[in-house]
Design an enzyme around this catalytic site. Structure first.
Site, PDB file in Angstrom:
ATOM      1  N   SER A 383       1.025  -0.997   0.340  1.00 45.66           N
ATOM      2  CA  SER A 383      -0.003   0.047  -0.070  1.00 45.66           C
ATOM      3  C   SER A 383       0.957   1.248   0.085  1.00 45.66           C
ATOM      4  O   SER A 383       1.933   1.435   0.912  1.00 45.66           O
ATOM      5  CB  SER A 383      -0.821   0.025   1.169  1.00 45.66           C
ATOM      6  OG  SER A 383      -1.215   1.323   1.393  1.00 45.66           O
ATOM      7  N   ARG A 384       0.851   1.900  -1.091  1.00 51.04           N
ATOM      8  CA  ARG A 384       1.947   3.089  -1.096  1.00 51.04           C
ATOM      9  C   ARG A 384       1.424   4.138  -0.224  1.00 51.04           C
ATOM     10  O   ARG A 384       2.306   5.218  -0.296  1.00 51.04           O
ATOM     11  CB  ARG A 384       1.764   3.566  -2.547  1.00 51.04           C
ATOM     12  CG  ARG A 384       2.334   2.811  -3.406  1.00 51.04           C
ATOM     13  CD  ARG A 384       2.450   2.943  -5.124  1.00 51.04           C
ATOM     14  NE  ARG A 384       2.344   1.830  -5.964  1.00 51.04           N
ATOM     15  CZ  ARG A 384       2.666   2.085  -7.217  1.00 51.04           C
ATOM     16  NH1 ARG A 384       3.018   2.950  -7.694  1.00 51.04           N
ATOM     17  NH2 ARG A 384       2.298   0.927  -8.088  1.00 51.04           N
TER      18      ARG A 384
END
Lengths: 521, 84
Positions: A383-384
């Protein structure tokens, strides 16, 4: 029309009144003629002023009106795709332009309903009262209108919220083979939003109508349907409907983020709402778009997809946004779903969407069949937005989770050597096996964040180490019950403070120790 | 359907329930010629289905004042009443 009782004379008066009030407009219309029709495509001559993406009306001989989209504006003719009953349109039929781009009705009345991509109800619960129309194609907000993602979108799934946290306004892709649990993750997330202020939109593209009916029933039984809009373009619907379905769903969600609770535009004093959009799945939308493009004779590219299939997905996903406070602070979170073939994530459409989204949740078949469900591979899922979308308490406990699992996977091959290993490796294997068990979760049982924090806290402190791995899930569930009953104040402290203070830490350790002693496998 | 015949005269398609009277025909030709700036010929078709009134199409401009069209318009106005 005002409310009226079913009385013949009253009805009569109403109808006569409505007819009298109607004024004919004697305008000259611009019309075109159908010169060729087939494969869901109609070629139209005339209509010089048609716009790209404009809604056209085809008047069939028997009076039926079929809607179409003008997509190819060529020198002598227009290529239009028909959204409705394609058999009704014949050569030489008249075509009128509506002067507007495709739009959908939006409003609060859509909540709890199942509609098609044109906003028409499919659930047989009567007509819907709308609050306006929004265009299906909408320019995504620019940089200045946005704010960084900083609020969590809790999925209720331990594996996701700890290691692959999703924030409000983020795009997180759910990708995996068929029958692996992609929709299950999305549905669990929707169910987890039932007690929050998040409005959910579930867009079903190209699915079996029976599957969508099952999903609606599930959402209803878990009380999540009241704040959910289901947009369905089933497999039997025409390709143009499947093509616009995700964009229509997004437009219905956008009404809530750009308008406050009173229906007026959102700004600093009139906050916008929060929306979650699930697109299930975008692979089918790409296939529908490919069908439309090939029948329109647009040149095929890689895998026969048209050249702008990237733009199809990028413009849809760019509409997911966390708005700045000046614009009302609303958010639209997107959970697109992509189906891979045989786990090939380097195919054309999967790589396109991976590069667009702010992270992905990979589901793998071998994990699924080993019994790890949700079958998430935390090593390659990312998850950036990460820690910005987690409460401090979760950050405190989940920090080493991923590392533990990675080390475990590395050493797994050595597990068969059992007692021949050194203590450090044995500890990694022991802890890793228990963490894997901890992350398993049945469907439709989303966990509130304080319960998740409690479970991971217990495992991190080693309370699960002496327990047999197959009993870890039972240990976790029992622990949550025990602490909710006897020490509910600790859970409240985690939830309200958002972090584990030193006192909470000590009190929790004591409580868990008491439980662990009493825990009989 | 073509709107220009060999002699470079525009052709307008006209649909009425009963045949046009000579006076009506002449007026129609005059109005259309003035508007188009070119000589206009009429291609008449008696269409009982339109019930009454007249429908004229010249190129891609359609003027529909038939009773049938109005009935359809009223129906759709009533059916879609209250719709946004």
């Amino acid at each position: 029309m005002a409310e009226v009782t079913l009385d013949a004379t009253a009805l009569d008066q109403l109808l006569v009144g409505a007819v009298d009030a109607w004024k004919p407009d004697a305008a000259v219309e611009t019309v075109g003629t159908v010169i060729q029709v087939g494969d869901g495509i109609a070629r139209v001559a005339g209509l010089d002023g048609a716009m790209q993406g404009e809604l056209l009306e085809f008047s069939a001989q028997d009076g039926r009106v079929v809607a179409g989209l003008a997509l190819n504006l060529e020198e002598g003719e227009i290529g239009a795709v028909l959204t409705g009953d394609v058999d009704a349109v014949k050569e030489n039929d008249l075509v009128r332009s509506t002067g507007r781009l495709v739009d959908v009705p939006v409003g609060e009345g859509l909540l709890g309903r199942v509609v098609n991509p044109l906003g028409e109800p499919l659930d047989g619960k009567g007509p819907i009262s709308y609050d306006g129309r929004r265009p299906v194609e909408f320019r995504a907000p620019g940089v200045i209108e946005r704010k960084g993602v900083h609020q969590p979108m809790q999925t209720g799934l331990l594996a996701v919220d700890s290691m692959i946290p999703i924030g409000r306004g983020q795009r997180e892709l759910i990708i995996g083979d068929r029958q692996i649990g992609k929709t299950a993750i999305a549905i669990d997330t929707i169910i987890n939003q039932r007690d929050t202020d998040v409005i959910c939109v579930y867009v079903a593209i190209g699915q079996k109508a029976s599957t969508v009916a099952g999903i609606v029933e599930t959402l209803e039984s878990y009380g999540a349907m009241e704040k959910t809009i289901v947009v369905s373009a089933a497999a039997s619907d025409s390709a143009p409907l499947q093509y616009i379905a995700p964009m229509a769903g997004c437009a219905m969600g956008e009404y809530f983020i750009y308008n406050g609770a009173d229906g007026k535009p959102a700004n600093e004093s009139n906050p916008g709402r929060h929306v979650l959009c699930v697109y299930d799945d975008l692979s089918k939308q790409a296939v529908a778009y490919r069908q439309m493009s090939l029948t329109l004779r647009r040149p095929p590219g890689r895998e026969a997809y048209p050249g702008d299939v990237f733009y199809l997905h990028s413009r849809l996903l760019e509409r997911a946004v966390k708005l700045s406070d000046a614009n009302g602070g609303g958010s639209l979170t997107a959970l697109p779903i992509i189906e891979t073939q045989a786990g090939d994530i380097s195919a054309y459409i999967p790589t396109n969407v991976i590069s667009i989204t702010d992270g992905q949740i990979f589901l793998q078949s071998d994990l699924f069949f080993q019994g790890i469900r949700p079958a998430i591979n935390p090593g390659i899922s990312v998850s950036r937005v990460g820690g910005n979308a987690q409460i401090k308490a979760m950050k405190q406990v989940a920090g080493s989770l991923r590392l533990d699992l990675a080390q475990y996977r590395e050493m797994e091959a050595f597990a068969q050597f059992g007692s021949d290993l050194d203590d450090a490796t044995k500890q990694i294997l022991n802890r890793g096996a228990r963490v894997v068990e901890l992350l398993k979760q049945p469907r439709y049982v989303p966990m509130p964040v304080e319960n998740q924090v409690l479970s991971i806290f217990a495992v991190n402190k080693g309370f699960a180490d002496p327990i047999d791995p197959s009993k870890v899930a039972a240990f976790r569930d029992g622990l949550i019950d025990y602490v909710s009953t006897n020490h509910a104040d600790l859970l409240a402290a985690i939830r309200d403070e958002g972090k584990i203070s030193d006192e909470t830490d000590a009190a929790l350790t004591e409580a868990i120790a008491a439980y662990a002693q009493a825990f009989v496998a | 359907m073509t709107s220009v015949n060999d002699k470079n005269v525009l052709v307008a398609q006209v649909a009425t329930a009963s045949p046009l009277s000579d006076a009506a025909r002449a007026r129609l030709v005059e109005k259309l010629t003035t508007q188009a700036g070119q000589p206009v010929e009429l291609e008449e078709r008696v269409t009982p289905a339109v019930i009454g009134g007249i429908r004229v199409q010249l190129g891609d401009r359609l003027y529909d004042a038939t009773v049938l069209a109005r009935l359809r318009a009223v129906r759709s106005a009533l059916v879609n009443a209250g719709e946004v």
